[in-house]
Enzyme design. Structure first.
Site, PDB file in Angstrom:
ATOM      1  N   LYS A 127       0.817  -1.217   0.000  1.00  0.00           N
ATOM      2  CA  LYS A 127       0.000   0.000   0.000  1.00  0.00           C
ATOM      3  C   LYS A 127       0.852   1.268   0.000  1.00  0.00           C
ATOM      4  O   LYS A 127       0.374   2.334  -0.376  1.00  0.00           O
ATOM      5  CB  LYS A 127      -0.986  -0.041   1.161  1.00  0.00           C
ATOM      6  CG  LYS A 127      -2.014  -1.152   0.943  1.00  0.00           C
ATOM      7  CD  LYS A 127      -3.059  -1.249   2.008  1.00  0.00           C
ATOM      8  CE  LYS A 127      -4.103  -2.296   1.683  1.00  0.00           C
ATOM      9  NZ  LYS A 127      -3.599  -3.694   1.866  1.00  0.00           N
TER      10      LYS A 127
HETATM   11  C1  LIG Z   1      -4.250  -4.826   1.282  1.00  0.00           C
HETATM   12  C2  LIG Z   1      -3.428  -6.060   1.135  1.00  0.00           C
HETATM   13  C3  LIG Z   1      -3.785  -7.102   0.240  1.00  0.00           C
HETATM   14  C4  LIG Z   1      -5.061  -7.068  -0.576  1.00  0.00           C
HETATM   15  O1  LIG Z   1      -5.015  -6.110  -1.592  1.00  0.00           O
HETATM   16  P1  LIG Z   1      -6.359  -5.619  -2.317  1.00  0.00           P
HETATM   17  O2  LIG Z   1      -5.955  -4.505  -3.186  1.00  0.00           O
HETATM   18  O3  LIG Z   1      -7.282  -5.194  -1.206  1.00  0.00           O
HETATM   19  O4  LIG Z   1      -6.906  -6.787  -3.065  1.00  0.00           O
HETATM   20  C5  LIG Z   1      -2.927  -8.186   0.112  1.00  0.00           C
HETATM   21  N1  LIG Z   1      -1.803  -8.279   0.846  1.00  0.00           N
HETATM   22  C6  LIG Z   1      -1.421  -7.315   1.715  1.00  0.00           C
HETATM   23  C7  LIG Z   1      -0.180  -7.498   2.502  1.00  0.00           C
HETATM   24  C8  LIG Z   1      -2.222  -6.175   1.902  1.00  0.00           C
HETATM   25  O5  LIG Z   1      -1.849  -5.229   2.783  1.00  0.00           O
END
Ligand SMILES: *Cc1c(COP(=O)(O)O)cnc(C)c1O
Length: 528
Positions: A127
């Site tokens: 993120k």
């Molecule tokens: C948020 C997250 C996901 C999922 O991603 P999406 O975009 O919500 O499908 C997978 N792995 C990690 C470590 C995350 O923080």
């Protein structure tokens, strides 16, 4: 795909956006949609036109620094910022802020199997790629909206409800931004200790962090209720404060994710792992469908991607949907797993994918989303289902399998996966049509964020089982050092290794109601 059939957008094109439920009457530019976040009546913003980037241009991106690759792709998407301003903002986002100079490097781990490491940002999860970028564009968009009258600029107060990784990445990204404040709400008993510490120790004068009594749903519903309270909004407006959102339905978080898939393809060619034009498959550990949707956009604009693997954990509503055409949560338990960022029942970005593949028909989307909220289920038509099946393969992985995968991959390849990435790895091994299909697996978190489960994995301890003494008595830092000494070769991310030494700054708690949330906002405004 035939390059001849898709004319490129003119160089200085400004793209417009509408929304998945057809409520946006006057099409908006990029800068407006990132400030607004969500369209009226719950729709999600989508670009009206997609660029087409040809193979030569994609391959050439490998010769540029990451920030420049991102600027080129934004430019081609028709953002309403000049190229030189976009380049400057991308420099702020990606130059010197990631622990790898490549920002999102691609590494080969096994034959025809590559990891896209999205773990080098300040909070060690993918993120960061979006939340190091969006805040700079957010500020620039505020400036654009204010024009010459900067004195009356509102304070944009961003509220984020988080089950973990989004909160810390948003705090790192929005810290000390002008005209912007951020309050993060997390469920008091629903995040890991390390996730809590990452948030509660955040530095920055414009930040707030609040522990909400209840689970993640209570927390998210309370924040939504505060958002939708018109009387509260107008009392904030009197103080020149405007509420905004930075969760993953904001288009300003999706576009930076498109960049790294295009960039990864260019790197694979540059590393001679593939020949320009070869198709690759991409496997993504999926929760809210944001990351995999970004891969779909990368494919759609010309990146030679063949199939997308949607990988789920024991909360596998998406696997079932992509295999049956029926999205049904009417009788579906919510399960806790070692990959908590994928513990999601309502996958909000799926709405954009449905719109893109149903012939961009907002009426159908409205009907499906209405069914989902009223009957807890919807069923897509045959044509849309066929369009989904044309691109996506889906599978899910049990808690036990995800930990076994961590151990197997370590033993065979000396690489430590986090539990989310392990889900994508296992699904890829099952879904790839043959062992020489090149597969790119999105690595979404550093293993050290999930140290207890990684320890369980390496020591054959079942998910959820108690740890034996003396390990159970170790501090988190001690645990990480133990794993590091025995298994890992790369140094730990600095920010994670030093977390226990950082002072806790935020201890406020709130009730999981709109009044509880609103009170924390008033307190925050009063004290700042
Ligand atoms: C948020 C997250 C996901 C999922 O991603 P999406 O975009 O919500 O499908 C997978 N792995 C990690 C470590 C995350 O923080």
């Amino acid at each position: 795909m035939d390059d001849q059939q898709k004319p490129d957008l003119p160089a200085s094109y400004i793209n417009s956006y509408s929304d998945t439920r057809g409520q946006t009457k006057a099409p908006l530019p990029f800068s407006s949609v990132i400030i607004q976040g969500l369209a009226e009546q719950g729709g999600l913003f989508v670009p009206d036109r997609l660029p087409h980037i040809n193979l030569d241009e994609i391959v050439a991106l490998a010769g540029l620094p990451y920030a420049e690759r991102a600027a080129q792709i934004y430019y081609r998407f028709g953002v309403d910022f000049a190229l030189d301003e976009t380049q400057a903002l991308m420099g702020l986002a990606y130059s010197g802020t990631f622990s790898s100079p490549d920002v999102a490097p691609v590494v080969q781990v096994a034959d025809h199997t590559y990891l896209l490491e999205l773990t080098h940002g300040p909070t060690s999860a993918f993120k960061d790629l979006a939340l190091q970028c969006l805040p700079h564009f957010f500020t620039a968009a505020q400036d654009k909206a204010a024009g010459d009258s900067k004195s009356g600029m509102p304070l944009n107060l961003i509220l984020v409800a988080t089950s973990g990784d989004t909160g810390s990445a948003a705090l790192a990204g929005f810290k000390d931004r002008e005209h912007t404040a951020l309050i993060v709400y997390y469920p008091k008993d629903g995040v890991s200790e390390i996730q809590m510490r990452q948030m509660a120790t955040a530095e920055g004068s414009n930040l707030g962090v609040v522990a909400v009594n209840g689970n993640f749903d209570d927390c998210q519903n309370a924040v939504k209720a505060a958002f939708n309270d018109a009387r509260f909004a107008s009392s904030l407006a009197d103080q020149n404060v405007q509420l905004s959102s930075a969760n993953s339905i904001n288009w300003g978080r999706l576009l930076p994710q498109v960049v790294y898939y295009v960039s990864a393809y260019a790197q694979l060619v540059a590393q001679s792992a593939i020949t320009a034009g070869d198709r690759i498959d991409v496997s993504v550990p999926t929760g809210n469908f944001g990351n995999i949707l970004a891969a779909w956009y990368a494919r759609e604009i010309g990146t030679p991607i063949d199939r997308l693997y949607c990988a789920s954990n024991e909360n596998h509503v998406l696997t079932d949907f992509l295999n049956t055409g029926s999205y049904d949560i009417s009788d579906r338990p919510f399960t806790l797993t070692p990959s908590p960022s994928m513990d999601i029942l309502v996958s909000s970005n799926l709405e954009r994918q449905l719109f893109e593949l149903n012939g961009r028909d907002p009426e159908l989307v409205k009907q499906w989303m209405g069914d989902l909220s009223e009957r807890k289920a919807f069923h897509v038509d045959k044509t849309t289902f066929a369009a989904l099946r044309d691109v996506f393969s889906a599978d899910w992985v049990t808690n036990k399998e995800s930990l076994e995968t961590i151990k197997e991959v370590y033993e065979s390849h000396r690489y430590l996966l986090d539990p989310h990435t392990a889900v994508a790895w296992k699904a890829a091994m099952r879904l790839r049509p043959s062992s020489d299909t090149p597969v790119l697996i999105a690595s979404t978190a550093h293993w050290a964020k999930f140290g207890w489960d990684v320890y369980r994995a390496l020591n054959d301890i079942d998910p959820g089982a108690d740890l034996p003494a003396p390990v159970s008595g170790l501090s988190y830092t001690q645990l990480l050092s133990l794993i590091q000494a025995d298994y890992a070769t790369a140094p730990l991310p600095m920010a994670l290794a030093g977390l226990e030494q950082k002072p806790i700054r935020f201890t406020e708690e709130a009730e999981g109601t709109s009044t509880g949330i609103e009170q924390t906002i008033l307190d925050w405004l009063e004290s700042s």
